[in-house]
Design a protein around this motif. Structure first.
Motif, PDB file in Angstrom:
ATOM      1  N   TYR A  62       2.815  -2.836  -0.080  1.00 26.82           N
ATOM      2  CA  TYR A  62       3.497  -3.518   0.613  1.00 26.82           C
ATOM      3  C   TYR A  62       4.610  -4.534  -0.033  1.00 26.82           C
ATOM      4  N   SER A  63       5.528  -4.641   1.059  1.00 19.23           N
ATOM      5  CA  SER A  63       6.795  -5.390   0.403  1.00 19.23           C
ATOM      6  C   SER A  63       6.550  -7.114   0.636  1.00 19.23           C
ATOM      7  N   SER A  64       5.650  -7.508   1.468  1.00 19.19           N
ATOM      8  CA  SER A  64       5.283  -8.822   1.546  1.00 19.19           C
ATOM      9  C   SER A  64       3.951  -9.028   1.624  1.00 19.19           C
ATOM     10  N   TYR A  65       3.306 -10.198   1.357  1.00 15.31           N
ATOM     11  CA  TYR A  65       1.817 -10.382   1.539  1.00 15.31           C
ATOM     12  C   TYR A  65       1.577 -10.519   3.103  1.00 15.31           C
ATOM     13  N   GLN A  66       2.569 -11.114   3.826  1.00 16.33           N
ATOM     14  CA  GLN A  66       2.442 -11.347   5.276  1.00 16.33           C
ATOM     15  C   GLN A  66       2.379  -9.875   5.834  1.00 16.33           C
ATOM     16  N   GLU A  67       3.047  -8.912   5.398  1.00 18.47           N
ATOM     17  CA  GLU A  67       2.864  -7.688   5.896  1.00 18.47           C
ATOM     18  C   GLU A  67       1.536  -6.822   5.461  1.00 18.47           C
ATOM     19  N   MET A  68       1.130  -7.250   4.143  1.00 16.48           N
ATOM     20  CA  MET A  68      -0.278  -6.783   3.891  1.00 16.48           C
ATOM     21  C   MET A  68      -1.409  -7.141   4.697  1.00 16.48           C
ATOM     22  N   PHE A  69      -1.627  -8.423   4.753  1.00 14.29           N
ATOM     23  CA  PHE A  69      -2.453  -9.035   5.762  1.00 14.29           C
ATOM     24  C   PHE A  69      -2.586  -8.673   6.999  1.00 14.29           C
ATOM     25  N   GLU A  70      -1.383  -8.565   7.674  1.00 15.70           N
ATOM     26  CA  GLU A  70      -1.235  -8.049   9.139  1.00 15.70           C
ATOM     27  C   GLU A  70      -1.568  -6.408   9.009  1.00 15.70           C
ATOM     28  N   HIS A  71      -1.197  -5.757   8.167  1.00 11.46           N
ATOM     29  CA  HIS A  71      -1.445  -4.266   8.408  1.00 11.46           C
ATOM     30  C   HIS A  71      -2.950  -4.006   8.079  1.00 11.46           C
ATOM     31  N   GLU A  72      -3.408  -4.696   7.163  1.00  5.51           N
ATOM     32  CA  GLU A  72      -4.918  -4.675   6.470  1.00  5.51           C
ATOM     33  C   GLU A  72      -5.866  -4.829   7.808  1.00  5.51           C
ATOM     34  N   MET A  73      -5.501  -5.814   8.621  1.00  9.50           N
ATOM     35  CA  MET A  73      -6.128  -6.158   9.695  1.00  9.50           C
ATOM     36  C   MET A  73      -6.492  -4.963  10.815  1.00  9.50           C
ATOM     37  N   THR A  74      -5.399  -4.167  10.859  1.00 11.09           N
ATOM     38  CA  THR A  74      -5.545  -3.016  11.700  1.00 11.09           C
ATOM     39  C   THR A  74      -6.167  -2.028  11.489  1.00 11.09           C
ATOM     40  N   LEU A  75      -6.770  -1.965  10.082  1.00 14.08           N
ATOM     41  CA  LEU A  75      -7.242  -0.957   9.584  1.00 14.08           C
ATOM     42  C   LEU A  75      -8.906  -1.196   9.971  1.00 14.08           C
ATOM     43  N   PRO A  76      -9.818  -0.022  10.048  1.00 14.33           N
ATOM     44  CA  PRO A  76     -11.212  -0.013  10.344  1.00 14.33           C
ATOM     45  C   PRO A  76     -11.713  -0.892   9.320  1.00 14.33           C
ATOM     46  N   GLU A  77     -13.152  -1.607   9.530  1.00 13.03           N
ATOM     47  CA  GLU A  77     -13.628  -2.127   8.580  1.00 13.03           C
ATOM     48  C   GLU A  77     -14.036  -1.645   7.431  1.00 13.03           C
ATOM     49  N   GLY A  78     -14.350  -0.207   7.542  1.00 12.43           N
ATOM     50  CA  GLY A  78     -14.644   0.635   6.479  1.00 12.43           C
ATOM     51  C   GLY A  78     -13.454   1.089   5.461  1.00 12.43           C
ATOM     52  N   GLU A  79     -12.290   0.625   5.874  1.00 15.44           N
ATOM     53  CA  GLU A  79     -11.020   0.924   5.040  1.00 15.44           C
ATOM     54  C   GLU A  79     -10.436  -0.235   4.494  1.00 15.44           C
ATOM     55  N   ARG A  80     -10.397  -1.353   5.497  1.00 15.73           N
ATOM     56  CA  ARG A  80      -9.553  -2.419   5.042  1.00 15.73           C
ATOM     57  C   ARG A  80      -9.930  -3.138   3.716  1.00 15.73           C
ATOM     58  N   MET A  81      -9.265  -3.929   3.124  1.00 16.76           N
ATOM     59  CA  MET A  81      -9.592  -4.828   1.796  1.00 16.76           C
ATOM     60  C   MET A  81     -10.909  -5.571   2.301  1.00 16.76           C
ATOM     61  N   ASP A  82     -11.640  -6.250   1.317  1.00 15.02           N
ATOM     62  CA  ASP A  82     -12.705  -7.263   1.635  1.00 15.02           C
ATOM     63  C   ASP A  82     -12.070  -8.481   1.351  1.00 15.02           C
ATOM     64  N   PHE A  83     -11.337  -8.544   0.009  1.00 15.51           N
ATOM     65  CA  PHE A  83     -11.084  -9.763  -0.385  1.00 15.51           C
ATOM     66  C   PHE A  83      -9.735  -9.414  -1.092  1.00 15.51           C
ATOM     67  N   VAL A  84      -8.945 -10.496  -1.414  1.00 13.81           N
ATOM     68  CA  VAL A  84      -7.573 -10.393  -2.182  1.00 13.81           C
ATOM     69  C   VAL A  84      -7.638 -11.367  -3.390  1.00 13.81           C
ATOM     70  N   THR A  85      -7.016 -10.947  -4.409  1.00 16.96           N
ATOM     71  CA  THR A  85      -6.620 -11.670  -5.688  1.00 16.96           C
ATOM     72  C   THR A  85      -5.385 -12.144  -5.801  1.00 16.96           C
ATOM     73  N   ILE A  86      -4.910 -13.517  -5.854  1.00 17.49           N
ATOM     74  CA  ILE A  86      -4.015 -14.156  -5.797  1.00 17.49           C
ATOM     75  C   ILE A  86      -3.499 -14.498  -7.270  1.00 17.49           C
ATOM     76  N   VAL A  87      -2.536 -13.768  -7.951  1.00 16.48           N
ATOM     77  CA  VAL A  87      -2.003 -14.038  -9.336  1.00 16.48           C
ATOM     78  C   VAL A  87      -0.355 -14.186  -9.198  1.00 16.48           C
ATOM     79  N   THR A  88       0.016 -15.272  -8.734  1.00 17.37           N
ATOM     80  CA  THR A  88       1.291 -15.513  -8.553  1.00 17.37           C
ATOM     81  C   THR A  88       1.567 -16.837  -9.380  1.00 17.37           C
ATOM     82  N   PRO A  89       2.730 -17.564  -9.496  1.00 14.35           N
ATOM     83  CA  PRO A  89       3.073 -18.783 -10.066  1.00 14.35           C
ATOM     84  C   PRO A  89       2.507 -19.627  -8.827  1.00 14.35           C
TER      85      PRO A  89
END
Length: 388
Positions: A62-89
């Protein structure tokens, strides 16, 4: 929950970053977690090239974390991520963490948890509202010898604790290397990205947290001093504090990034009525015990009988093989993963798996930073009550 690995997304951690690779190594060590998606940089081209180098499908880069969260939400529960790791400043910890929690994703975030204490308290409120799990990577609590130290103190082997010394000394910022570029010093010495504190936020928080972790006690007051020794550096590169703990123990904390020649000299010494314990990060497999009435002892990780059950649970290799930085990340990720699995099954997590820093440690970390800044630039060096 079906029998599968937990699916991890990442914000930050591109191929041009340092800590992201460490997180991935730790997360993957126990074969419980897989990387399925990410926004790996604020620069879309770096995010894409990084994701491809991690062998992710293009539609999950993804090009932005906003895009990532919104798109991952549309995926079936069996495909979308379970958690996110944040390693930014630090500046960019809060918004993706809050967005993830609002959308039902668990969170792992690097320390300090947020840019400000206000943000930290908002995250705490959201975690409490959702019941979701947030892990904070105060990595030094993951070392087996540190866990053994904590267990021995809790068992009363030292008697009543009187004195604590915790020191974290580095030398890499002895000069203004942030002006050279191509290193991690740029954002760490920029208050607009790191927050109010430099050295004390970067490594001083580790020192404070380790002291509270091994003692099982909380700091209630501190008298602090902050300095920017390197000319024209806009934020502290050295900090010292006297600490008072809630059981009456007193401590001294030193955090410095201008100790020329030092690498990563992090150690803690705890003294009670009967004796003392010492651990050094640069020699992580040894725990030193000093006694009033018998010779000094050395307990070694990985050798049967020398350390207790909690240290053994967090050890991975036979004696003589250092249990180090990445293994400590792995211990945090393993316990986090087991807790998330229990959450998904509606079960109570095992006691030993709950042994990782949480949102509450994150809030206290920001309280430590706020209190140090309040006290550290006060020329009269007055004692400061813990800001809450």
């Amino acid at each position: 929950m079906e029998n599968r690995k937990l699916r991890m997304g990442m914000v930050g951690g591109g191929s041009d970053a340092f800590i992201g690779a460490i997180h991935r190594c730790g997360a993957f060590m126990d074969n419980q977690i897989e990387l399925v998606c990410g926004c790996f940089s604020v620069k879309p081209e770096i995010s894409r090239s990084s994701g491809l180098s991690y062998y992710l499908p293009e539609e999950r880069i993804y090009s932005s974390y906003q895009e990532m969260f919104e798109h991952e939400m549309t995926l079936p529960e069996g495909e979308r991520m379970d958690f996110v790791t944040i390693v930014t400043p630090n500046r960019w910890h809060f918004e993706p963490a809050m967005m993830a929690l609002e959308r039902g994703f668990h969170v792992v975030v690097d320390k300090p948890m947020t840019f400000s204490l206000e943000e930290a308290k908002l995250l705490q409120k959201k975690v409490e509202e959702t019941g979701l799990i947030l892990a904070l990577t105060h990595v030094y609590t993951g070392y087996p010898a540190v866990k053994d130290m904590k267990a021995r103190i809790a068992a009363g082997e030292l008697g009543k604790i009187r004195r604590v010394y915790v020191e974290y000394c580095q030398g890499w910022l002895s000069e203004r290397i942030e002006l050279l570029g191509g290193n991690n010093a740029g954002w760490r010495t920029d208050p607009k990205q790191s927050g109010k504190a430099g050295c004390v936020g970067d490594i001083g928080t580790h020192a404070w947290h380790l002291s509270e972790y091994v003692l099982g006690q909380k700091v209630t007051e501190l008298c602090g001093d902050l300095t920017a020794f390197v000319p024209n550096r806009p934020i502290d590169d050295d900090g010292t504090a006297f600490l008072k703990y809630d059981n009456g123990a007193k401590g001294v904390l030193v955090s410095s990034q201008i100790c020329a020649g030092e690498e990563n000299n992090f150690r803690i010494r705890v003294y009670g009525e009967k004796g003392g314990l010492e651990w050094k990060q640069e020699e992580p497999n040894s725990l030193y015990a000093m006694w009033i009435n018998k010779p000094k002892e050395i307990y070694r990780v990985g050798n049967g009988g020398y350390m207790g059950d909690i240290a053994k649970y967090n050890s991975r290799t036979p004696g003589g093989h250092p249990e180090g930085f990445i293994e400590s990340f792995a211990n945090i990720y393993r316990n986090f993963a087991a807790t998330v699995r229990a959450f998904k099954k509606g079960e109570k997590p095992a006691e030993e798996t709950l042994d990782f820093p949480t949102v509450y440690d994150g809030v206290r970390g920001m309280q430590f930073i706020e209190t140090m800044v309040e006290a550290g630039y006060n020329d009269t060096q007055k004692w400061q009550k813990w800001i809450d």
